[in-house]
Structures are given as C-alpha cells and as structure tokens.
Design a protein around this motif. Structure first.
Motif, PDB file in Angstrom:
ATOM      1  N   UNK A  35     -28.595 -27.900 -49.996  1.00  0.00           N
ATOM      2  CA  UNK A  35     -27.626 -29.119 -49.727  1.00  0.00           C
ATOM      3  C   UNK A  35     -27.420 -29.706 -51.183  1.00  0.00           C
ATOM      4  N   UNK A  36     -26.489 -30.440 -51.418  1.00  0.00           N
ATOM      5  CA  UNK A  36     -26.151 -31.399 -52.450  1.00  0.00           C
ATOM      6  C   UNK A  36     -26.473 -32.766 -51.902  1.00  0.00           C
ATOM      7  N   UNK A  50     -23.918 -29.258 -47.432  1.00  0.00           N
ATOM      8  CA  UNK A  50     -24.850 -28.349 -47.040  1.00  0.00           C
ATOM      9  C   UNK A  50     -24.224 -27.002 -46.767  1.00  0.00           C
ATOM     10  N   UNK A  51     -24.841 -26.091 -46.886  1.00  0.00           N
ATOM     11  CA  UNK A  51     -24.658 -24.598 -46.467  1.00  0.00           C
ATOM     12  C   UNK A  51     -25.898 -23.875 -45.883  1.00  0.00           C
ATOM     13  N   UNK A  58     -20.817 -24.514 -43.422  1.00  0.00           N
ATOM     14  CA  UNK A  58     -20.991 -25.494 -44.231  1.00  0.00           C
ATOM     15  C   UNK A  58     -20.662 -26.801 -43.633  1.00  0.00           C
ATOM     16  N   UNK A  59     -21.157 -28.093 -44.300  1.00  0.00           N
ATOM     17  CA  UNK A  59     -21.098 -29.270 -43.756  1.00  0.00           C
ATOM     18  C   UNK A  59     -21.057 -30.322 -44.776  1.00  0.00           C
ATOM     19  N   UNK A  60     -19.976 -31.247 -44.636  1.00  0.00           N
ATOM     20  CA  UNK A  60     -19.870 -32.162 -45.618  1.00  0.00           C
ATOM     21  C   UNK A  60     -19.647 -33.458 -45.189  1.00  0.00           C
ATOM     22  N   UNK A 109     -27.311 -34.036 -42.692  1.00  0.00           N
ATOM     23  CA  UNK A 109     -27.359 -34.755 -43.831  1.00  0.00           C
ATOM     24  C   UNK A 109     -28.725 -35.440 -43.979  1.00  0.00           C
ATOM     25  N   UNK A 110     -29.833 -35.139 -43.132  1.00  0.00           N
ATOM     26  CA  UNK A 110     -30.897 -36.005 -43.377  1.00  0.00           C
ATOM     27  C   UNK A 110     -31.720 -35.654 -44.538  1.00  0.00           C
TER      28      UNK A 110
END
Length: 127
Positions: A35-36, A50-51, A58-60, A109-110
């Motif tokens: 993740x970033x 995240x990937x 992927x998730x943004x 996102x956690x």
C-alpha cells in the motif's frame, strides 16, 4: 528484516506528474499486498492506494481515483505509484507499506493491516 525504500519524490508544478517507487528487500515481496499512504503537514496519515500480491486487485482512496495508479513488478520487488495531474493538496510525505497478512486479496485502507513501512519520500506540488 524487511526493508522498504521509497524514491521518486520531488518538487513538481501543479498539473505535472511523478512516479514513486518502493523497493523491497528482506522478505517474500511477491506474497504480500502493498500500500501507499501519505501525510501532509499538520494532518494525519491517510490511505492512498493498495495492490494485491499478484497485482490483480487494486484499491484507491475515492478522492484519488483517476489520477493515481498503483502497480507492481514482482520480478523487481518494487511497487509504484504513478501520480498525474498533481495538485498542491497532494503535497505530503508518501510512504509505502507491506500488509501483515501473507496472500491477502481483500484490500483496505486501515493502517493496522500494514506492519512494515518505508521512511517516506517528499512530494511537493507548487501552484
């Protein structure tokens, strides 16, 4: 010991682009989601993208969809963040992180789901 080293940050004008890289060592990079995150001055750290371990998922963060793209190259043990149409509010220190659970495919996102973090790279967007 897992190490994550970010690079590619810098100063860019609004509307410009940057590609951040995060090189991993010391672990099975290809088995873990990455993740970033970013932290702007005076603000809490927030999720960016995240990937999954394979790159298939992927998730943004909703606010960044369409401008930022996360990708990875497992052969190079590197995850990337392509940032386009940058805005002054994108100014922050950007961190990459590795998920704690091997093989995770459900991305979120956690921060507590990530247990290894890089030192960060500064991105400054001028208006």
């Amino acid at each position: 010991q897992v190490q994550l080293v970010e690079s590619g940050g810098g100063l860019v004008q609004a509307g410009g682009s940057l590609r951040l890289s995060c090189a991993a060592s010391g672990g099975s990079f290809s088995s873990y989601a990455m993740g970033w995150f970013r932290q702007a001055p005076g603000k809490e750290r927030e999720f960016v993208a995240a990937i999954s371990w394979s790159g298939g998922n992927t998730y943004y963060a909703d606010s960044l969809k369409g401008r930022f793209t996360i990708s990875r190259d497992n052969a190079k043990n590197t995850v990337y963040l392509q940032m386009n149409n940058l805005k002054p509010e994108d100014t922050a220190v950007y961190y990459c992180a590795r998920r704690a659970v091997r093989g995770a495919v459900v991305l979120g996102p956690a921060e507590y789901e990530y247990n290894y973090w890089g030192q960060g790279t500064q991105v400054t967007v001028s208006s």
